[in-house]
Design an enzyme around this catalytic site. Structure first.
Site, PDB file in Angstrom:
ATOM      1  N   LYS A 147       0.954  -1.216   0.045  1.00 51.93           N
ATOM      2  CA  LYS A 147      -0.002   0.125   0.138  1.00 51.93           C
ATOM      3  C   LYS A 147       0.815   1.234   0.034  1.00 51.93           C
ATOM      4  O   LYS A 147       0.537   2.345  -0.613  1.00 51.93           O
ATOM      5  CB  LYS A 147      -1.075  -0.045   1.371  1.00 51.93           C
ATOM      6  CG  LYS A 147      -1.941  -1.001   1.170  1.00 51.93           C
ATOM      7  CD  LYS A 147      -2.865  -1.090   2.197  1.00 51.93           C
ATOM      8  CE  LYS A 147      -3.818  -2.276   2.355  1.00 51.93           C
ATOM      9  NZ  LYS A 147      -4.881  -2.390   3.403  1.00 51.93           N
ATOM     10  N   ASP A 158      -9.845   2.062   2.937  1.00 46.09           N
ATOM     11  CA  ASP A 158      -9.819   1.238   4.348  1.00 46.09           C
ATOM     12  C   ASP A 158     -10.178   2.022   5.503  1.00 46.09           C
ATOM     13  O   ASP A 158     -11.007   1.829   6.168  1.00 46.09           O
ATOM     14  CB  ASP A 158      -8.263   0.918   4.529  1.00 46.09           C
ATOM     15  CG  ASP A 158      -7.931  -0.280   3.707  1.00 46.09           C
ATOM     16  OD1 ASP A 158      -8.262  -0.908   3.478  1.00 46.09           O
ATOM     17  OD2 ASP A 158      -6.761  -0.358   3.627  1.00 46.09           O
TER      18      ASP A 158
HETATM   19  P1  NDP Z   1       1.648  -4.134   9.805  1.00 43.20           P
HETATM   20  O1  NDP Z   1       2.650  -5.212   9.836  1.00 43.20           O
HETATM   21  O2  NDP Z   1       1.712  -2.840   9.074  1.00 43.20           O
HETATM   22  O3  NDP Z   1       1.482  -3.863  11.424  1.00 43.20           O
HETATM   23  C1  NDP Z   1       1.451  -4.681  12.551  1.00 43.20           C
HETATM   24  C2  NDP Z   1       1.143  -4.132  14.104  1.00 43.20           C
HETATM   25  O4  NDP Z   1       0.733  -5.205  14.705  1.00 43.20           O
HETATM   26  C3  NDP Z   1       2.564  -3.438  14.463  1.00 43.20           C
HETATM   27  O5  NDP Z   1       2.261  -2.144  15.157  1.00 43.20           O
HETATM   28  C4  NDP Z   1       3.035  -4.615  15.199  1.00 43.20           C
HETATM   29  O6  NDP Z   1       3.973  -3.983  16.390  1.00 43.20           O
HETATM   30  C5  NDP Z   1       1.801  -5.151  16.016  1.00 43.20           C
HETATM   31  N1  NDP Z   1       1.856  -6.799  16.002  1.00 43.20           N
HETATM   32  C6  NDP Z   1       2.067  -7.827  15.288  1.00 43.20           C
HETATM   33  N2  NDP Z   1       2.027  -8.818  16.029  1.00 43.20           N
HETATM   34  C7  NDP Z   1       1.937  -8.580  17.245  1.00 43.20           C
HETATM   35  C8  NDP Z   1       1.651  -9.302  18.542  1.00 43.20           C
HETATM   36  N3  NDP Z   1       1.870 -10.468  18.287  1.00 43.20           N
HETATM   37  N4  NDP Z   1       1.538  -8.712  19.665  1.00 43.20           N
HETATM   38  C9  NDP Z   1       1.429  -7.459  19.831  1.00 43.20           C
HETATM   39  N5  NDP Z   1       1.469  -6.556  18.658  1.00 43.20           N
HETATM   40  C10 NDP Z   1       1.776  -6.949  17.530  1.00 43.20           C
HETATM   41  O7  NDP Z   1       0.168  -4.995   9.741  1.00 43.20           O
HETATM   42  P2  NDP Z   1      -1.160  -4.131   9.017  1.00 43.20           P
HETATM   43  O8  NDP Z   1      -1.347  -3.156   9.581  1.00 43.20           O
HETATM   44  O9  NDP Z   1      -0.863  -4.078   7.540  1.00 43.20           O
HETATM   45  O10 NDP Z   1      -2.235  -5.227   9.183  1.00 43.20           O
HETATM   46  C11 NDP Z   1      -2.848  -5.560  10.465  1.00 43.20           C
HETATM   47  C12 NDP Z   1      -3.973  -6.563  10.213  1.00 43.20           C
HETATM   48  O11 NDP Z   1      -4.854  -5.737   9.556  1.00 43.20           O
HETATM   49  C13 NDP Z   1      -3.624  -7.844   9.682  1.00 43.20           C
HETATM   50  O12 NDP Z   1      -4.137  -8.688  10.086  1.00 43.20           O
HETATM   51  C14 NDP Z   1      -4.544  -7.650   8.331  1.00 43.20           C
HETATM   52  O13 NDP Z   1      -5.055  -8.666   7.685  1.00 43.20           O
HETATM   53  C15 NDP Z   1      -5.543  -6.563   8.703  1.00 43.20           C
HETATM   54  N6  NDP Z   1      -6.319  -5.923   7.833  1.00 43.20           N
HETATM   55  C16 NDP Z   1      -7.989  -5.815   7.872  1.00 43.20           C
HETATM   56  C17 NDP Z   1      -8.362  -5.331   6.730  1.00 43.20           C
HETATM   57  C18 NDP Z   1     -10.082  -5.392   6.823  1.00 43.20           C
HETATM   58  O14 NDP Z   1     -10.530  -4.736   5.611  1.00 43.20           O
HETATM   59  N7  NDP Z   1     -10.489  -5.982   7.511  1.00 43.20           N
HETATM   60  C19 NDP Z   1      -7.645  -4.226   5.854  1.00 43.20           C
HETATM   61  C20 NDP Z   1      -6.310  -4.271   6.046  1.00 43.20           C
HETATM   62  C21 NDP Z   1      -5.503  -5.103   7.007  1.00 43.20           C
HETATM   63  P3  NDP Z   1       5.500  -3.766  16.458  1.00 43.20           P
HETATM   64  O15 NDP Z   1       5.492  -2.293  15.797  1.00 43.20           O
HETATM   65  O16 NDP Z   1       5.843  -3.784  17.680  1.00 43.20           O
HETATM   66  O17 NDP Z   1       6.199  -4.948  15.588  1.00 43.20           O
END
Ligand code: NDP
Length: 263
Positions: free
Chosen positions: A63, A99
């Site tokens: 994105k 989104d």
């Molecule tokens: P990113 O990889 O950009 O961000 C992930 C975030 O989650 C980071 O802040 C990371 O923290 C945190 N994180 C990951 N694993 C853990 C954990 N086990 N415990 C705590 N924090 C954690 O992901 P996206 O924002 O791109 O996507 C996130 C989710 O959103 C996905 O599951 C995706 O499928 C969903 N999604 C759903 C949509 C919908 O239409 N419903 C649209 C777009 C996305 P840190 O910075 O510490 O690593």
């Protein structure tokens, strides 16, 4: 025939083709929506042109790359720095982020919300934070680590990592992390989450098609809960609206796309 695609890596799981093809079928549009994996980010826009697409959606992890490669960015995508919708207009590719507004439509049934806490600080959190700020909802960010908080600090959000967070009441708690997607983890330490949920009224998880530990706990504590299905639906309706330059009523598109979830 008009041609559209979803771009991402991976894309095999995406239900976007089903949503868009269903709407085009019902609206008697001569078009087709396909999936295209993009392994090399720099090839995103060249692929768009090579396929002679009229429009596309972009999913994880492209994105931000898509944002950088558009000829023009319209709307809230400018503040988010990421696009999920590309529209060909004359010789230009215009980028939008649906989104953000898709999320806002998904929480409409919660009524007027005054305060929200976003768990996570990734791309999805950025879109949600910017739309909540746009609608005047006090929004704080809580992330596992502080490294991704700079974007939110710059935009004026109160941001904390697990280490320096102090619990306070929020009406809505939103999980944007992938915790619980393929494991049994909570998006923040369990005692902290329980303290937050026990003072909240609503919980939203962007993950869809499964009940995460986060939503299970929120539901157990009596909160009104929603998963990411409605967000997915509304971002698709809004993308379709851009693809067809507002020719069709959004409620008609929505009815058609909702049917696609049923099979
Ligand atoms: P990113 O990889 O950009 O961000 C992930 C975030 O989650 C980071 O802040 C990371 O923290 C945190 N994180 C990951 N694993 C853990 C954990 N086990 N415990 C705590 N924090 C954690 O992901 P996206 O924002 O791109 O996507 C996130 C989710 O959103 C996905 O599951 C995706 O499928 C969903 N999604 C759903 C949509 C919908 O239409 N419903 C649209 C777009 C996305 P840190 O910075 O510490 O690593």
């Amino acid at each position: 025939m008009l041609l559209f695609s979803i771009f991402g890596e991976p894309v095999t799981h995406s239900i976007s083709p089903r949503l868009h093809n269903n709407a085009m079928h019902d609206l008697k549009i001569n078009g087709c929506y396909v999936r295209q994996a993009i392994h090399e980010p720099s090839l995103l826009m060249p692929t768009f042109h090579a396929m002679h697409l009229n429009g596309a959606n972009v999913t994880v992890p492209h994105k931000e790359v898509a944002f950088a490669q558009c000829d023009e960015i319209i709307g809230i995508a400018q503040k988010i720095g990421a696009v999920n919708t590309l529209v060909k207009e004359k010789n230009k590719v215009i980028g939008y982020n649906t989104d953000a507004e898709g999320f806002y439509k998904a929480i409409a049934s919660f009524g007027k919300i005054q305060s929200a806490l976003i768990l996570g600080a990734g791309g999805t959190a950025k879109a949600i934070a910017m739309i909540l700020q746009h609608y005047g909802i006090t929004t704080h960010i809580l992330n596992r680590s502080s490294s991704r908080l700079a974007f939110f600090n710059e935009k004026g959000f109160t941001c904390k990592s697990w280490e320096d967070f102090e619990v306070q009441p929020y009406e809505l708690i939103i999980n944007t992390t992938s915790a619980g997607l393929k494991d049994t983890e909570f998006p923040c330490p369990e005692p902290l989450l329980e303290a937050l949920l026990s003072q909240a009224s609503y919980a939203f998880d962007v993950i869809y098609n499964q009940q995460t530990p986060f939503l299970a706990k929120a539901s157990h504590l009596g909160l009104t809960c929603k998963d990411g299905k409605e967000m997915l639906l509304h971002q698709a309706v809004l993308a379709f609206d851009h693809f067809f330059h507002q020719q069709y009523q959004q409620n008609i598109i929505e009815i058609s796309m909702r049917k696609a979830f049923e099979y």
